[in-house]
Write a protein that holds these residues in place. Structure first.
Motif, PDB file in Angstrom:
ATOM      1  N   LYS A   2     -60.074 -54.067  -5.830  1.00  0.00           N
ATOM      2  CA  LYS A   2     -60.411 -52.652  -5.703  1.00  0.00           C
ATOM      3  C   LYS A   2     -59.731 -52.061  -4.479  1.00  0.00           C
ATOM      4  O   LYS A   2     -59.731 -52.645  -3.402  1.00  0.00           O
ATOM      5  N   ILE A   3     -59.163 -50.860  -4.657  1.00  0.00           N
ATOM      6  CA  ILE A   3     -58.492 -50.153  -3.572  1.00  0.00           C
ATOM      7  C   ILE A   3     -59.094 -48.760  -3.457  1.00  0.00           C
ATOM      8  O   ILE A   3     -59.254 -48.054  -4.462  1.00  0.00           O
ATOM      9  N   VAL A   4     -59.447 -48.373  -2.231  1.00  0.00           N
ATOM     10  CA  VAL A   4     -59.975 -47.037  -1.957  1.00  0.00           C
ATOM     11  C   VAL A   4     -58.967 -46.323  -1.063  1.00  0.00           C
ATOM     12  O   VAL A   4     -58.561 -46.851  -0.019  1.00  0.00           O
ATOM     13  N   VAL A  36     -58.942 -48.340  -8.799  1.00  0.00           N
ATOM     14  CA  VAL A  36     -58.472 -47.399  -7.785  1.00  0.00           C
ATOM     15  C   VAL A  36     -59.420 -46.214  -7.665  1.00  0.00           C
ATOM     16  O   VAL A  36     -59.789 -45.600  -8.666  1.00  0.00           O
ATOM     17  N   VAL A  37     -59.789 -45.904  -6.422  1.00  0.00           N
ATOM     18  CA  VAL A  37     -60.600 -44.715  -6.125  1.00  0.00           C
ATOM     19  C   VAL A  37     -59.827 -43.888  -5.101  1.00  0.00           C
ATOM     20  O   VAL A  37     -59.414 -44.401  -4.059  1.00  0.00           O
ATOM     21  N   PHE A  38     -59.632 -42.597  -5.400  1.00  0.00           N
ATOM     22  CA  PHE A  38     -58.866 -41.714  -4.517  1.00  0.00           C
ATOM     23  C   PHE A  38     -59.766 -40.575  -4.058  1.00  0.00           C
ATOM     24  O   PHE A  38     -60.269 -39.793  -4.872  1.00  0.00           O
ATOM     25  N   PHE A  39     -59.970 -40.464  -2.737  1.00  0.00           N
ATOM     26  CA  PHE A  39     -60.747 -39.378  -2.150  1.00  0.00           C
ATOM     27  C   PHE A  39     -59.801 -38.286  -1.669  1.00  0.00           C
ATOM     28  O   PHE A  39     -58.853 -38.551  -0.927  1.00  0.00           O
ATOM     29  N   GLU A  40     -60.080 -37.043  -2.075  1.00  0.00           N
ATOM     30  CA  GLU A  40     -59.228 -35.904  -1.721  1.00  0.00           C
ATOM     31  C   GLU A  40     -60.088 -34.687  -1.427  1.00  0.00           C
ATOM     32  O   GLU A  40     -60.969 -34.338  -2.221  1.00  0.00           O
ATOM     33  N   TRP A  66     -66.436 -33.589   4.740  1.00  0.00           N
ATOM     34  CA  TRP A  66     -66.629 -35.017   4.984  1.00  0.00           C
ATOM     35  C   TRP A  66     -68.116 -35.375   5.050  1.00  0.00           C
ATOM     36  O   TRP A  66     -68.529 -36.426   4.531  1.00  0.00           O
ATOM     37  N   ALA A  67     -68.912 -34.523   5.666  1.00  0.00           N
ATOM     38  CA  ALA A  67     -70.339 -34.819   5.786  1.00  0.00           C
ATOM     39  C   ALA A  67     -70.976 -35.019   4.413  1.00  0.00           C
ATOM     40  O   ALA A  67     -71.840 -35.889   4.237  1.00  0.00           O
ATOM     41  N   GLY A  68     -70.534 -34.235   3.445  1.00  0.00           N
ATOM     42  CA  GLY A  68     -71.119 -34.318   2.120  1.00  0.00           C
ATOM     43  C   GLY A  68     -70.667 -35.509   1.308  1.00  0.00           C
ATOM     44  O   GLY A  68     -71.322 -35.879   0.327  1.00  0.00           O
ATOM     45  N   VAL A  69     -69.558 -36.129   1.686  1.00  0.00           N
ATOM     46  CA  VAL A  69     -69.020 -37.235   0.892  1.00  0.00           C
ATOM     47  C   VAL A  69     -69.070 -38.567   1.638  1.00  0.00           C
ATOM     48  O   VAL A  69     -68.780 -39.611   1.053  1.00  0.00           O
ATOM     49  N   SER A  74     -68.760 -44.469   1.863  1.00  0.00           N
ATOM     50  CA  SER A  74     -69.266 -45.725   2.401  1.00  0.00           C
ATOM     51  C   SER A  74     -69.661 -46.682   1.286  1.00  0.00           C
ATOM     52  O   SER A  74     -69.352 -47.883   1.334  1.00  0.00           O
ATOM     53  N   ARG A  75     -70.325 -46.163   0.266  1.00  0.00           N
ATOM     54  CA  ARG A  75     -70.708 -47.009  -0.879  1.00  0.00           C
ATOM     55  C   ARG A  75     -69.479 -47.545  -1.590  1.00  0.00           C
ATOM     56  O   ARG A  75     -69.441 -48.711  -1.997  1.00  0.00           O
ATOM     57  N   SER A  76     -68.479 -46.699  -1.750  1.00  0.00           N
ATOM     58  CA  SER A  76     -67.270 -47.115  -2.443  1.00  0.00           C
ATOM     59  C   SER A  76     -66.528 -48.200  -1.684  1.00  0.00           C
ATOM     60  O   SER A  76     -65.896 -49.082  -2.282  1.00  0.00           O
ATOM     61  N   LEU A  77     -66.616 -48.169  -0.365  1.00  0.00           N
ATOM     62  CA  LEU A  77     -65.896 -49.136   0.466  1.00  0.00           C
ATOM     63  C   LEU A  77     -66.581 -50.505   0.519  1.00  0.00           C
ATOM     64  O   LEU A  77     -65.944 -51.494   0.897  1.00  0.00           O
ATOM     65  N   ARG A  78     -67.842 -50.565   0.162  1.00  0.00           N
ATOM     66  CA  ARG A  78     -68.582 -51.822   0.327  1.00  0.00           C
ATOM     67  C   ARG A  78     -67.944 -52.989  -0.413  1.00  0.00           C
ATOM     68  O   ARG A  78     -67.950 -54.120   0.080  1.00  0.00           O
ATOM     69  N   ASP A  79     -67.423 -52.736  -1.594  1.00  0.00           N
ATOM     70  CA  ASP A  79     -66.819 -53.823  -2.361  1.00  0.00           C
ATOM     71  C   ASP A  79     -65.302 -53.654  -2.489  1.00  0.00           C
ATOM     72  O   ASP A  79     -64.678 -54.235  -3.375  1.00  0.00           O
TER      73      ASP A  79
END
Length: 364
Positions: A2-4, A36-40, A66-69, A74-79
């Motif tokens: 998994k890649i974030v 793959v998860v992409f934050f934008e 950023w505060a809202g996401v 953080s959850r996405s990064l755990r694994d």
């Protein structure tokens, strides 16, 4: 695995070169089995010209602030196995701080604008996407530019290890296409307006247009100012989405590449547009920078220009000659510079990327 990714944009190709590159690389990684998860950040100017709304086989997360996401990130990064922050990402520093709290993930910074980054530091105005610790907290730094830029990332910004991951093209998107009348011309140029490219555009397109009033010149892109020196035989096509690039490149006798000054000075900086145009079967002419011959053979796969007269000489070449050059360039790209090639290279780089303490640079 998994890649974030925390990036500038993948959803809109308007006014930036990041989106098309990410689409190609992410698509190749997904085909190779990656999650793959992409934050934008969902900003108005990209939202108004959005040409991608979902990642096929991946996840696109658009957010307002950023505060809202942050909790979702953080959850996405755990694994996550890999976590990447990119240049010009609006939340780069905050994302880097969050990634630092994720011991499992290999931490990567991907600078898609390395010479611009280094120039900003040299001028005493560090860019907003790099925090006060520079790049010291990343296990690996990838650079869109090679050569001396890699040394700069280590010596000036504290990167532990800096290696190039160059541009590329997805031949599923960029391939020869039927020409279209609105894009027809003798010389085309596709690129967002940039002040530090303007001298090259002036020398290699505007001046040849002035000297060849009967020829037709085409510019496609975004953010061109009203005071741009248009002439009667230079025609403008406002921002083109990637799906129109093949027809644009395929409709002119010759297409031009002009490199941003900071990148050209450092060299080893092939634009994604070079690979895209070549994959579409367009004959290429480019400004000159150190390392260009590592990607295309001058005179055989690409024509080089130092003066306006070089462009005029290229326009005088026979259609057969230009077709031969274009064919060789396309073959080179499909053999070495596709998104699948870069995805495989990315996997090799992370496989050999232990968390090291001593600075190291590598040339590709």
């Amino acid at each position: 695995m998994k890649i974030v990714i925390f990036g500038l944009t993948i959803s809109s190709s308007w006014g930036n070169g990041h989106a098309t590159l990410w689409r190609g690389l992410v698509g190749a990684l997904v085909r190779r089995g990656w999650d793959v998860v992409f934050f934008e950040r969902d900003v108005p100017y990209y939202a108004g010209a959005r040409d991608l709304h979902a990642i096929d086989g991946g996840e696109l997360i658009l957010f307002d602030d950023w505060a809202g996401v942050r909790q979702q990130a953080s959850r996405s990064l755990r694994d996550a196995d890999i976590a990447i922050v990119t240049s010009y990402c609006p939340e780069a520093v905050s994302a880097a701080e969050l990634i630092a709290e994720t011991p499992r993930a290999l931490k990567i910074f991907y600078d898609l604008d390395t010479p611009v980054t280094l120039a900003a530091f040299a001028e005493g105005e560090p860019p907003s996407y790099i925090g006060p610790r520079g790049l010291a907290d990343f296990d690996l730094v990838l650079s869109y530019t090679g050569g001396e830029a890699l040394t700069g990332l280590v010596e000036r910004l504290g990167a532990r290890r800096a290696v190039p991951l160059y541009g590329h093209v997805d031949p599923r998107v960029h391939r020869p296409a039927p020409p279209r009348a609105e894009f027809a011309g003798d010389l085309s140029y596709l690129g967002t307006y940039a002040a530090d490219r303007q001298d090259g555009v002036q020398r290699f397109l505007i001046e040849p247009a002035r000297l060849r009033p009967d020829a037709r010149f085409i510019i496609g892109g975004a953010q061109y100012p009203a005071e741009f020196p248009w002439t009667d035989n230079v025609f403008f096509v406002r921002h083109l989405p990637p799906q129109d690039h093949p027809a644009f490149f395929s409709s002119s006798r010759l297409t031009l590449n002009v490199t941003r000054r900071a990148m050209a000075d450092m060299g080893w900086c092939p634009s994604g547009r070079l690979f895209e145009a070549a994959a579409c079967g367009a004959p290429l002419i480019s400004d000159v920078w150190p390392g260009i011959s590592d990607f295309f053979t001058p005179g055989d796969e690409i024509l080089l220009a130092r003066t306006s007269e070089d462009v005029l000489a290229a326009l005088d070449r026979s259609p057969e000659d230009l077709a031969r050059i274009a064919g060789r360039a396309r073959e080179r790209v499909l053999t070495e510079h596709t998104s699948d090639h870069r995805a495989a290279e990315f996997e090799r780089l992370i496989a050999s990327a232990p968390r090291i303490e001593q600075p190291l640079t590598e040339e590709a």
